[in-house]
Write a protein that holds these residues in place. Structure first.
Motif, PDB file in Angstrom:
ATOM      1  N   ALA A  43      41.619 103.492 -57.962  1.00  0.00           N
ATOM      2  CA  ALA A  43      41.465 104.197 -59.232  1.00  0.00           C
ATOM      3  C   ALA A  43      40.086 103.911 -59.815  1.00  0.00           C
ATOM      4  O   ALA A  43      39.374 103.001 -59.384  1.00  0.00           O
ATOM      5  N   ALA A  44      39.706 104.698 -60.813  1.00  0.00           N
ATOM      6  CA  ALA A  44      38.409 104.504 -61.461  1.00  0.00           C
ATOM      7  C   ALA A  44      38.369 103.164 -62.174  1.00  0.00           C
ATOM      8  O   ALA A  44      39.279 102.820 -62.941  1.00  0.00           O
ATOM      9  N   ASP A  45      37.315 102.397 -61.910  1.00  0.00           N
ATOM     10  CA  ASP A  45      37.097 101.123 -62.581  1.00  0.00           C
ATOM     11  C   ASP A  45      35.609 100.814 -62.504  1.00  0.00           C
ATOM     12  O   ASP A  45      34.790 101.710 -62.272  1.00  0.00           O
ATOM     13  N   ASN A  77      34.663 116.091 -65.424  1.00  0.00           N
ATOM     14  CA  ASN A  77      35.393 115.452 -64.328  1.00  0.00           C
ATOM     15  C   ASN A  77      36.805 116.015 -64.327  1.00  0.00           C
ATOM     16  O   ASN A  77      37.574 115.803 -65.274  1.00  0.00           O
ATOM     17  N   LEU A  78      37.158 116.738 -63.280  1.00  0.00           N
ATOM     18  CA  LEU A  78      38.439 117.450 -63.217  1.00  0.00           C
ATOM     19  C   LEU A  78      39.521 116.558 -62.624  1.00  0.00           C
ATOM     20  O   LEU A  78      39.250 115.469 -62.111  1.00  0.00           O
ATOM     21  N   ASN A 172      35.471 111.493 -68.397  1.00  0.00           N
ATOM     22  CA  ASN A 172      34.085 111.337 -67.972  1.00  0.00           C
ATOM     23  C   ASN A 172      33.634 109.938 -68.363  1.00  0.00           C
ATOM     24  O   ASN A 172      33.379 109.662 -69.539  1.00  0.00           O
ATOM     25  N   ALA A 173      33.558 109.042 -67.384  1.00  0.00           N
ATOM     26  CA  ALA A 173      33.185 107.648 -67.647  1.00  0.00           C
ATOM     27  C   ALA A 173      32.315 107.084 -66.536  1.00  0.00           C
ATOM     28  O   ALA A 173      32.269 105.880 -66.331  1.00  0.00           O
ATOM     29  N   GLY A 174      31.601 107.968 -65.839  1.00  0.00           N
ATOM     30  CA  GLY A 174      30.864 107.531 -64.662  1.00  0.00           C
ATOM     31  C   GLY A 174      29.459 107.016 -64.924  1.00  0.00           C
ATOM     32  O   GLY A 174      28.810 106.532 -64.002  1.00  0.00           O
ATOM     33  N   HIS A 340      27.523 115.602 -57.817  1.00  0.00           N
ATOM     34  CA  HIS A 340      27.802 114.296 -57.234  1.00  0.00           C
ATOM     35  C   HIS A 340      28.087 113.213 -58.269  1.00  0.00           C
ATOM     36  O   HIS A 340      28.315 112.060 -57.897  1.00  0.00           O
ATOM     37  N   GLY A 341      28.050 113.547 -59.539  1.00  0.00           N
ATOM     38  CA  GLY A 341      28.261 112.552 -60.577  1.00  0.00           C
ATOM     39  C   GLY A 341      27.933 113.127 -61.936  1.00  0.00           C
ATOM     40  O   GLY A 341      27.661 114.325 -62.080  1.00  0.00           O
TER      41      GLY A 341
END
Length: 794
Positions: A43-45, A77-78, A172-174, A340-341
């Motif tokens: 997962a996103a971290d 971010n989908l 959106n947290a990238g 890509h981001g």
């Protein structure tokens, strides 16, 4: 460790510190949407960031930062379609961060557009789980993606629980420096079951009201049943497997993704569910996907030996994933960081200036679509000019969905932690970049219909803006353009000035003069009925062309100390202690952040982030550049240009991935012995993350495409103008062999190859007219079906 072969890009071993970079460089896309190369079980971290982005899918939110409300539009971010995780019943989910990893390898197969991963997990009790996955984002059907998971146990039978999901709880947290901003772009998330093994998720963006439909079909080979549940904005599918030793079990996840922006649909959820139900099995999808990539490589491949060629192969792969023939049907621009981001919020800058010259000669239909994105926003650009009290079109420095200026008014310096005013919206030169791209596209493609219609409309309005922006200075006897920012970006105001902006940025003035001259050429060449129609529609005054002619010859070009000034007053700035700053900080690419953290500003110094004045040498051949300066009454011979190159190169920190590219391009002709070090920096900018962590937030698409164009046009001296291909090759020992094929004015597959000082031009058979090739010492005409071999001078 990174391993590179002719057709693969491989990472061996698991390294959390490098994971974001690997995710960006292992992104898969098809020109419509792309998914980062994140591990499906993670997962996103702070280590992992799965992200999926559809071209043109933006949303606007208001946040409060530094005691101010700021509005930003972001590429959204989908919902995450990747999740597939596994564990022994009752145990913890296996991830490389929480489990013992016995081996890990990711391989990006460039030729096929496939991401493969192999990981070994220690299950304890002498058991090992081997995970092999193949992932595609389908190039032939741009609404499909697929993930095959092959699980093999060693050491005896094992029970395994596998969970697949679609996750709508993403944000959106990238990009760490954006985390003070609201990133919650999705709302009204709903999930459901369509059929056994098939689930769906529907949501919309919060303010732009874009509907999103995702459907997933999970197939477990054998007799395993798929169980479904829905919770916390997720559609979850679970499979319980009995794995026998050394006997692989395969699960295939086929996903369809639609948005309400898609053509020929009534509802994105219905479109996604209909598509996933009839989608072929994984093997058939893979076959069609490979065939689509084969066709792309035939049209766009560039042949360069050694490590440079392998890096260029990767660069081309990412360009084609972002801007493919699938893009030709979309209303989108060139996203500076690809799909890509989330860096730069997915906005469109001037990067098409570095991208379109390559596409023009391989995928001209994509170039035309990207220019139509600009034409559809011509009305917004004219409204922006009117709001400033100007005529014509003022295109925004950053563009998104509707053509308004998207440049943030505040930006964060991560070194000082301070939010600062952002004045980069004053980079009005983006209009000249659009005009340049129109001209280059039409010269390469021969698309007179576009030039005479949409192209001419944009050229006229951009020329109008420049003519109306120019004010007469009776003391100088010259027109001046005031209050702008040049490509350098470090300088956005004079030291101590209350207002931002600089006067007479040479790059801005010279490109404005070029736009005015080319627009006059276009008007003269228009058929009389179309010219009359255009004049009437745009309410052109009779004296407008006369003013354009005058301004194009009398814009001010400042000088100091025997060189052309970057802008008026540049020569009065202080010199920076370059050696001292390098000693204290080492890497000073982002000198602006260093100085601001010290309470200082680059506005005080002769110090540039990237090429500014020297950008002119990137856009124009030496002969054309000299003609431009002569037109402006400021002759620039080879000696003066060389002094300018030496002067500004010594005062540049190279704080942009474009800097090495532009300087390498210029030095191949101005100072060849030093060119290769800059070319290498351009080649390695993203793969080595030379800008210090930024590539993990998205690739630098302009720099990648620019390295391709360095071979295609820079080393060959290739120009397309006056109905001919002009060639003036320069030898660069480190790149002494190269070859590629072009699509030029209806000729498909025109081959150019340089080897051992010999240039070969091959024109495939067709019914078209011969190609005129102009060289420094003569002209040749190459008939379709013929080859021409030329010996180059030493």
């Amino acid at each position: 460790m990174t391993s590179i072969t002719a057709g693969t890009w491989e990472y061996d071993g698991y390294d959390p510190a490098q994971e974001r970079l690997r995710e960006a460089l292992c992104t898969l896309g098809n020109g419509r949407f792309a998914t980062r190369g994140a591990l499906p079980e993670c997962a996103a971290d702070d280590v992992h960031y799965p992200g999926t982005y559809v071209a043109g899918c933006y949303n606007r939110l208001v946040s409060r930062v530094a005691d101010r409300q700021v509005e930003n539009e972001d590429l959204v971010n989908l919902p995450n379609w990747l999740p597939v995780r596994f564990r022994r019943p009752g145990g913890s989910w296996l991830t490389p961060d929480t489990s013992t990893v016995l081996g890990h390898r990711q391989t990006l197969h460039l030729e096929a557009g496939v991401l493969e991963r192999r990981t070994g997990y220690d299950l304890g009790d002498g058991h090992t789980l081997m995970v092999r996955q193949l992932r595609i984002v389908h190039m032939a059907d741009p609404y499909l993606a697929a993930l095959r998971t092959e699980l093999t146990v060693r050491g005896g039978p094992v029970d395994l629980e596998v969970e697949a999901a679609i996750d709508g709880g993403v944000t959106n947290a990238g990009v760490p420096r954006y985390r003070d901003l609201d990133g919650r772009h999705l709302t009204d998330v709903d999930t459901g079951t369509l059929a056994p093994g098939t689930v769906w998720l529907h949501c919309r963006t919060r303010t732009s009201e874009i509907g999103i439909g995702v459907a997933s079909r999970l197939t477990a080979h054998g007799d395993a049943l798929v169980h479904t549940r829905h919770e916390q904005q997720q559609a979850i599918q679970t499979v319980h497997l009995r794995l026998l030793a050394d006997r692989p079990v395969t699960l295939d996840k086929i996903v369809a993704l639609h948005t309400s922006h898609d053509p020929a649909i009534s509802d994105p959820l219905r479109a996604a569910t209909d598509r996933v139900l009839v989608a072929p099995h994984f093997d058939d999808l893979l076959t069609a996907h490979r065939a689509a990539w084969d066709g792309l490589w035939r049209r766009a491949r560039i042949d360069v030996p050694g490590e440079p060629g392998r890096i260029l192969h990767l660069h081309l792969f990412h360009v084609l994933q972002t801007l493919s023939p699938n893009t030709a049907d979309l209303d989108v621009g060139v996203p500076a960081r690809g799909l890509h981001g989330e860096a730069y919020r997915g906005h469109v800058f001037w990067d098409e200036l570095f991208v379109l010259p390559y596409l023009n000669l391989h995928l001209p239909e994509v170039s035309r679509a990207l220019l139509q994105y600009r034409h559809r926003r011509l009305g917004a650009a004219c409204a922006a000019a009117r709001a400033l009290g100007r005529r014509g079109a003022m295109y925004p420095w950053q563009s998104g969905s509707d053509g308004r200026e998207e440049t943030q008014r505040l930006h964060l310096n991560p070194r000082s932690g301070r939010w600062l005013p952002d004045h980069t919206h004053l980079q009005r030169h983006v209009g000249s970049a659009i005009a340049y791209n129109i001209w280059q596209y039409c010269e390469a493609s021969g698309d007179t219909e576009f030039l005479q219609t949409q192209g001419a409309e944009m050229l006229v309005q951009i020329a109008r803006f420049w003519a109306d922006s120019a004010t007469w200075d009776p003391h100088l006897g010259r027109y001046r353009i005031r209050g702008v920012v040049g490509p350098d970006e470090y300088h956005d105001a004079y030291p101590g000035a209350e207002r931002p902006g600089l006067d007479d940025n040479t790059y801005t003035n010279v490109t404005a003069a070029w736009v005015l001259a080319r627009t006059l050429d276009t008007l003269r060449a228009l058929p009389e009925p179309r010219r009359s129609e255009l004049v009437e529609r745009l309410e052109m005054d009779d004296d407008e062309p006369l003013r354009w002619e005058e301004v194009s010859r009398t814009l001010y070009v400042p000088t100091h100390d025997g060189v052309i000034s970057q802008f008026d007053g540049y020569g009065e700035l202080e010199e920076l202690d370059w050696a001292g700053y390098r000693t204290r900080y080492g890497d000073i690419r982002r000198l602006d952040r260093i100085l601001e953290a010290e309470g200082d500003t680059p506005n005080r110094y002769k110090a540039s982030k990237q090429a500014d004045l020297l950008m002119l040498g990137y856009l124009f051949s030496p002969a054309e550049l000299q003609a431009l300066f002569r037109r402006l009454g400021r002759p620039v011979d080879e000696e003066l240009w060389q002094r300018c190159v030496d002067y500004y190169l010594a005062r540049t920190s190279h704080g942009s991935t474009l800097s090495g590219l532009v300087h390498g391009w210029i030095l191949t002709r101005a100072r060849r012995a030093e060119a290769w070090s800059f070319v290498q920096e351009a080649l390695r900018g993203d793969i080595a993350d030379l800008q210090g962590g930024t590539t993990g937030e998205g690739i630098h698409l302009g720099a990648m495409a620019g390295t391709l164009d360095l071979v295609q046009r820079g080393l060959t001296g290739l120009e397309t103008r006056d109905g001919a291909i002009w060639l003036d090759p320069v030898p660069l020992p480190e790149l002494s062999f190269y070859g590629f094929r072009l699509r030029y004015r209806g000729h498909w597959g025109v081959g150019l190859r340089l080897e051992h000082g010999r240039l070969e031009i091959a024109v495939p058979p067709s019914g078209r007219a011969p190609i005129e090739v102009r060289l420094p010492d003569g002209t040749v005409h190459v008939q379709p079906g013929e080859k021409c071999s030329l010996v180059l001078p030493d």
